[in-house]
Design an enzyme around this catalytic site. Structure first.
Site, short mmCIF file in Angstrom:
data_model
loop_
_atom_site.label_atom_id
_atom_site.label_comp_id
_atom_site.label_asym_id
_atom_site.label_seq_id
_atom_site.Cartn_x
_atom_site.Cartn_y
_atom_site.Cartn_z
N VAL A 105 13.42 1.15 29.16
CA VAL A 105 12.58 1.10 30.36
C VAL A 105 12.00 -0.29 30.62
O VAL A 105 11.63 -0.61 31.75
CB VAL A 105 11.43 2.14 30.33
N ASN A 130 7.01 8.29 31.42
CA ASN A 130 6.39 8.78 30.18
C ASN A 130 6.68 7.90 28.96
O ASN A 130 5.88 7.87 28.02
CB ASN A 130 6.89 10.21 29.92
N SER A 136 -3.30 7.28 29.10
CA SER A 136 -3.94 7.76 27.87
C SER A 136 -5.45 7.62 28.03
O SER A 136 -5.92 6.70 28.73
CB SER A 136 -3.50 6.91 26.67
N TYR A 175 -2.35 -1.43 23.44
CA TYR A 175 -2.09 -0.11 24.05
C TYR A 175 -3.14 0.22 25.12
O TYR A 175 -2.82 0.70 26.20
CB TYR A 175 -2.10 0.92 22.92
N ALA A 176 -4.42 -0.07 24.82
CA ALA A 176 -5.49 0.19 25.79
C ALA A 176 -5.27 -0.65 27.05
O ALA A 176 -5.44 -0.16 28.18
CB ALA A 176 -6.85 -0.13 25.18
N ALA A 177 -4.84 -1.92 26.86
CA ALA A 177 -4.59 -2.79 28.02
C ALA A 177 -3.43 -2.25 28.85
O ALA A 177 -3.49 -2.20 30.09
CB ALA A 177 -4.30 -4.21 27.55
N LYS A 231 -2.32 0.88 29.01
CA LYS A 231 -2.63 2.16 29.66
C LYS A 231 -3.65 1.96 30.79
O LYS A 231 -3.58 2.64 31.81
CB LYS A 231 -3.13 3.17 28.63
N ILE A 290 -2.35 14.25 21.11
CA ILE A 290 -1.32 15.28 21.28
C ILE A 290 -0.37 15.25 20.08
O ILE A 290 0.04 14.16 19.63
CB ILE A 290 -0.50 15.02 22.58
P1 NAP Z 1 7.14 9.83 21.13
O1 NAP Z 1 7.27 11.17 20.52
O2 NAP Z 1 7.24 8.61 20.28
O3 NAP Z 1 8.20 9.74 22.33
C1 NAP Z 1 8.38 8.57 23.09
C2 NAP Z 1 9.85 8.47 23.47
O4 NAP Z 1 10.01 7.25 24.24
C3 NAP Z 1 10.76 8.34 22.24
O5 NAP Z 1 11.93 9.12 22.40
C4 NAP Z 1 11.07 6.84 22.22
O6 NAP Z 1 12.28 6.53 21.58
C5 NAP Z 1 11.13 6.56 23.71
N1 NAP Z 1 11.09 5.12 23.96
C6 NAP Z 1 10.47 4.17 23.21
N2 NAP Z 1 10.72 2.96 23.72
C7 NAP Z 1 11.49 3.15 24.82
C8 NAP Z 1 12.10 2.27 25.76
N3 NAP Z 1 11.95 0.94 25.66
N4 NAP Z 1 12.84 2.79 26.75
C9 NAP Z 1 13.04 4.13 26.84
N5 NAP Z 1 12.50 5.01 25.98
C10 NAP Z 1 11.73 4.52 24.98
O7 NAP Z 1 5.73 9.68 21.88
P2 NAP Z 1 4.83 10.75 22.66
O8 NAP Z 1 3.65 11.02 21.84
O9 NAP Z 1 5.65 11.87 23.19
O10 NAP Z 1 4.33 9.82 23.87
C11 NAP Z 1 4.83 9.94 25.19
C12 NAP Z 1 3.87 9.23 26.12
O11 NAP Z 1 2.57 9.83 26.05
C13 NAP Z 1 3.67 7.75 25.79
O12 NAP Z 1 3.55 6.99 26.96
C14 NAP Z 1 2.36 7.76 25.04
O13 NAP Z 1 1.70 6.52 25.11
C15 NAP Z 1 1.61 8.83 25.80
N6 NAP Z 1 0.49 9.42 25.07
C16 NAP Z 1 0.69 10.07 23.89
C17 NAP Z 1 -0.40 10.62 23.23
C18 NAP Z 1 -0.27 11.37 21.93
O14 NAP Z 1 -1.32 11.71 21.34
N7 NAP Z 1 0.94 11.68 21.46
C19 NAP Z 1 -1.70 10.47 23.77
C20 NAP Z 1 -1.85 9.78 24.96
C21 NAP Z 1 -0.74 9.27 25.61
P3 NAP Z 1 12.21 6.10 20.01
O15 NAP Z 1 11.74 7.33 19.28
O16 NAP Z 1 13.60 5.70 19.68
O17 NAP Z 1 11.22 4.96 19.94
#
Ligand code: NAP
Length: 249
Positions: free
Chosen positions: A65, A91, A143, A156-158, A160, A189
């Site tokens: 992305v 996402n 986030s 990350y804060a910057a 988001k 999450i």
């Molecule tokens: P996750 O399980 O790590 O899933 C993120 C996915 O994005 C992974 O499949 C990852 O691939 C992929 N990805 C990473 N770099 C990428 C790139 N350059 N291009 C395309 N895809 C890429 O994380 P998640 O917890 O589901 O998070 C999803 C979103 O929610 C994120 O934006 C995160 O910041 C946000 N969020 C999460 C939480 C939480 O508590 N989990 C809270 C607030 C916000 P790889 O595994 O190969 O890196």
């Protein structure tokens, strides 16, 4: 059916894991046609197969992305495979946590590039197709950290907080075309991103959550489904928290 996205053409980034995968599957159960995008090709192929097993259409695309050229080519391919795009869910995201004094430039740049610039890249490339469709929804996964900050997460804060500003600016730009743009701000999450955190950090998070538990990826997906539906047509430029009450007010 309430909150319908039936036959809508949807892009979900970061759909190989966690929240993105749950969003793709919940949308598929609701009858949407999904372009699942991720940098992890094997993971996103599995998501596509799981969606096909539900009986909906899914095509997997490997894309970074953060790479504008790759995103542009991927969006063109998706538009040709699906004959348009109506809903975009930005996402994909990463964390590279470290106290600022020890944070290196690469970890700052990578987090901004994937979270914030990735959101710009997909939105910039997909917007003209949303404008052509008679319907448009953009949902950005931010986030609560973008609103409240967090020790060890300046990058990350910057990123988001940037997504939140971007969401509001684009919402104003496209409102006259009836496209809505909103952000979801999840708290803590349960996904592979948070599973890797040390137990001590997890228990610190849990203490800050009035509902006393982690959220589930599907709970983010249901909010996303609502925001993507016809029924949410009067909501735009908003940041909606889904955090068990972690950040109130
Ligand atoms: P996750 O399980 O790590 O899933 C993120 C996915 O994005 C992974 O499949 C990852 O691939 C992929 N990805 C990473 N770099 C990428 C790139 N350059 N291009 C395309 N895809 C890429 O994380 P998640 O917890 O589901 O998070 C999803 C979103 O929610 C994120 O934006 C995160 O910041 C946000 N969020 C999460 C939480 C939480 O508590 N989990 C809270 C607030 C916000 P790889 O595994 O190969 O890196």
């Amino acid at each position: 059916m309430l909150f319908s996205v039936k036959n809508r053409k949807v892009i979900v980034t970061g759909a190989g894991s966690g929240i993105g995968k749950a969003i793709a599957k919940v949308f598929a159960e609701a009858g949407a046609l999904i372009a699942v995008c991720d940098i992890n090709e094997d993971a996103v192929q599995i998501t596509a197969k799981e969606i096909e097993a539900i009986g909906s259409k899914a095509v997997a695309y490997k894309v970074d992305v953060g790479d504008y050229k790759e995103v542009s080519q991927t969006v063109e391919k998706i538009v040709s495979d699906f004959d348009g795009i109506e809903i975009l869910v930005n996402n994909a995201g990463i964390t590279r946590d470290m106290l600022l004094l020890r944070m290196n430039e690469k970890d700052f740049d990578d987090v901004i590039r994937i979270n914030l610039k990735g959101t710009f890249n997909f939105t910039r490339c997909a917007l003209k197709y949303l404008l052509k469709a008679d319907f448009g929804r953009i949902i950005n996964i931010a986030s609560v950290i973008g609103e409240m900050g967090n020790v060890g997460q300046a990058n990350y804060a910057a990123a988001k907080a940037g997504i939140i500003g971007f969401t509001k600016a684009v919402a104003r730009e496209v409102a006259s075309r009836k496209i809505t743009v909103n952000a979801i701000a999840p708290g803590f999450i349960k996904t592979p991103m948070t599973d890797k955190l040390p137990e001590e950090i997890k228990s610190q998070y849990l203490k800050q959550i009035p509902l006393g538990r982690e959220g589930l990826p599907e709970e983010v997906a249901y909010l996303c489904l609502f925001l993507a539906s016809e029924e949410a047509g009067y909501i735009t430029g908003q940041v909606i928290r889904l955090d068990g009450g972690m950040l109130m007010g």
